[in-house]
Write an enzyme that holds these catalytic residues in place. Structure first.
Site, short mmCIF file in Angstrom:
data_model
loop_
_atom_site.label_atom_id
_atom_site.label_comp_id
_atom_site.label_asym_id
_atom_site.label_seq_id
_atom_site.Cartn_x
_atom_site.Cartn_y
_atom_site.Cartn_z
N VAL A 101 3.69 -10.25 -7.91
CA VAL A 101 2.37 -9.94 -8.24
C VAL A 101 2.20 -9.89 -9.69
CG1 VAL A 101 0.46 -8.27 -7.99
CG2 VAL A 101 2.13 -8.47 -6.08
N LYS B 93 -1.26 -12.40 -6.14
CA LYS B 93 0.00 -12.60 -5.38
C LYS B 93 0.32 -14.12 -5.14
CE LYS B 93 2.47 -10.88 -1.02
NZ LYS B 93 2.30 -10.03 0.02
N ASP C 230 4.00 -2.76 7.64
CA ASP C 230 5.00 -2.83 6.65
C ASP C 230 4.76 -1.73 5.60
OD1 ASP C 230 7.41 -4.06 5.61
OD2 ASP C 230 6.42 -5.48 4.14
#
Length: 509
Positions: A140, A155, A290
């Protein structure tokens, strides 16, 4: 490409774990039995010289996983959230994998952006920083839009990452196939299906257009959630290999010292992380899958900020109700009802004894209640739960893998903020609220109305569909010729090496 050539990949995996010293560390962290330790060391040691060297400056396990590649790093990220399973020391070492991996050069990132967006970087961004975070799949950059001055996060996928992941996944398929053949009792765990599920998740994560879409949907679902924020994507500056989001300023969820210094209550944050996840899973059926500390920040106002939406989970309404009833059964200590739900959903074979299953579930649940969370050994609890699933012939449910995995990760994040958190007390109001709205007479009426609407849409086709079904029953298709059995001669060579690598991976994952 799958095949026997992946044996080399497995040999190198076991050899790398041995060469870097990670094999001993991992076996100790998981309290592996003496027989497994001896077998792993004896079978791994002869190939030690073939292992990857890795970065000697890193601790053994982190060194091995970063050397082996992105798929191994993904598993390490999961373990980093579970100090109660792998130990505090190893957990802290593995947190390096969340967002501190070596970045690739900024100039490479800029060239990739220009190739994807077909516009010069300097034309759309007035500022474009060096990498501020780097993980297994992407890194990033902090940037500023030239036309509005808005700060954004850009990103960019790592170069060649898709090819690297495919190599790792192909090797995992060989491990799964070998385990199924050598140990037929493991087939109930469906290792091939689990790897296929993992492959689908990872391949989706490698297309940032899908991540942009997930971010937009997640932001819309959660915009009214108090104390929670999701950056929105900038669509015209996003593509397959590049994604641009609004910048999220905050303290990393893995920095407890900074959270304390900011005067924020970690106990409140731990409870909020857990309740938000349950709300998203039960209320929306769409959740961040996640949610490790590297993908969470805390704003100065105490709001939790989520990002990195490459892995999202989705569960249907029926599965949500089953999940809620199981949780509620544990909360109320109604193990008989928990057992009934498992049988009703088909998670346990119908020929098993429901009372025996309820008794086994009590042995899982009772140690949790009335005990300080810091005294609970999740490693022993999970080991016993695995024994229960084996005893009652429960197969792996691939549709629940992400949900179960994320629950483990989120609980780990909550415990890292508040080691004494009682997950059942936090979960109770969320689960009770869901059940009140979705299980009972009101839900039954709603389901019947939905069914009527569906039948109404297919009304003109129903007679023809019924007729076709009856004809098919009257004239069943001819049985197909049995498929030719494939030779598995390629599993014989280097079997010991494959076993060594499998032992290393099995204890690690």
């Amino acid at each position: 490409m799958r095949g026997p050539h992946n044996i080399w990949r497995l040999i190198r995996t076991g050899a790398t774990l041995e060469r870097t010293g990670a094999m001993a560390v991992v076996l100790e962290a998981f309290r592996a039995p003496a027989s497994i330790r001896v077998a792993a060391r004896l079978l791994g040691w002869p190939f030690k010289w073939l292992g990857l060297r890795g970065d000697p400056a890193l601790p053994p396990a982190t060194r091995a996983l970063t050397a082996l590649g992105p798929a191994y790093i993904k598993f390490g990220q999961i373990l980093s959230t579970r100090p109660d399973i792998v130990g505090e020391e190893l957990s802290q070492q593995l947190k390096y994998l969340q967002d501190q991996l070596p970045p690739f050069p900024r100039d490479v990132a800029k060239r990739m952006i220009e190739a994807e967006l077909e516009v010069p970087v300097d034309q759309v961004f007035s500022e474009f920083s060096e990498p501020v975070a780097a993980a297994s799949i992407a890194q990033v950059h902090r940037a500023r839009l030239a036309d509005t001055g808005e700060e954004v996060a850009v990103k960019v996928l790592r170069p060649g990452i898709e090819r690297a992941f495919r190599k790792d996944i192909d090797a995992f398929y060989l491990i799964a196939r070998t385990i199924e053949i050598v140990a037929p009792q493991t087939r109930r765990l469906r290792p091939m299906d689990v790897i296929a599920h993992f492959e689908g998740v990872v391949m989706g994560e490698l297309d940032l257009r899908l991540e942009s879409s997930a971010a937009a949907e997640f932001a819309a679902n959660t915009e009214k959630d108090e104390g929670f924020r999701v950056p929105r994507p900038v669509w015209f500056l996003s593509g397959k290999t590049v994604m641009t989001l609004g910048w999220a300023e905050g303290i990393g969820m893995n920095d407890n010292a900074a959270i304390d210094a900011a005067g924020l209550d970690r106990r409140v944050l731990g409870a909020r992380v857990l309740s938000l996840f349950l709300n998203h899973a039960l209320r929306d059926g769409f959740f961040h899958a996640d949610m490790h500390q590297g993908n969470l920040k805390v704003g100065r106002d105490g709001a939790i900020i989520a990002y990195d939406f490459g892995i999202m989970g989705r569960i249907d309404e029926y599965t949500r109700r089953v999940y809620a009833e199981i949780l509620m059964g544990f909360i109320r200590k109604d193990y008989r009802r928990v057992a009934e739900v498992h049988f009703e959903a088909g998670y346990v074979p119908a020929d098993r004894d429901i009372d025996e299953f309820a008794r086994a579930l009590r042995a899982v649940g009772e140690p949790i209640f009335g005990m300080d969370a810091s005294r609970i050994s999740m490693a022993r609890l999970l080991a016993y739960l695995f024994e229960v699933t084996e005893r009652f012939g429960m197969q792996t449910r691939t549709e629940l893998i992400l949900l179960q995995r994320t629950m483990v990760v989120v609980e780990g994040v909550a415990r890292s903020l508040d080691p004494h958190i009682n997950i059942w007390q936090v979960a109770r109001p969320v689960v009770e609220s869901y059940i009140a709205k979705n299980v009972g007479p009101a839900a039954l009426i709603r389901d019947l109305l939905t069914t009527a609407r569906v039948l109404g849409r297919f009304g003109p086709k129903l007679p023809r569909m019924v007729e076709a079904a009856l004809i098919a029953q009257a004239d069943p298709p001819k049985p197909l010729a049995p498929p030719r059995r494939r030779s598995r001669w390629y599993l014989i060579p280097l079997g010991a090496a494959v076993f060594a690598a499998g032992v290393g991976l099995g204890t690690l994952f």
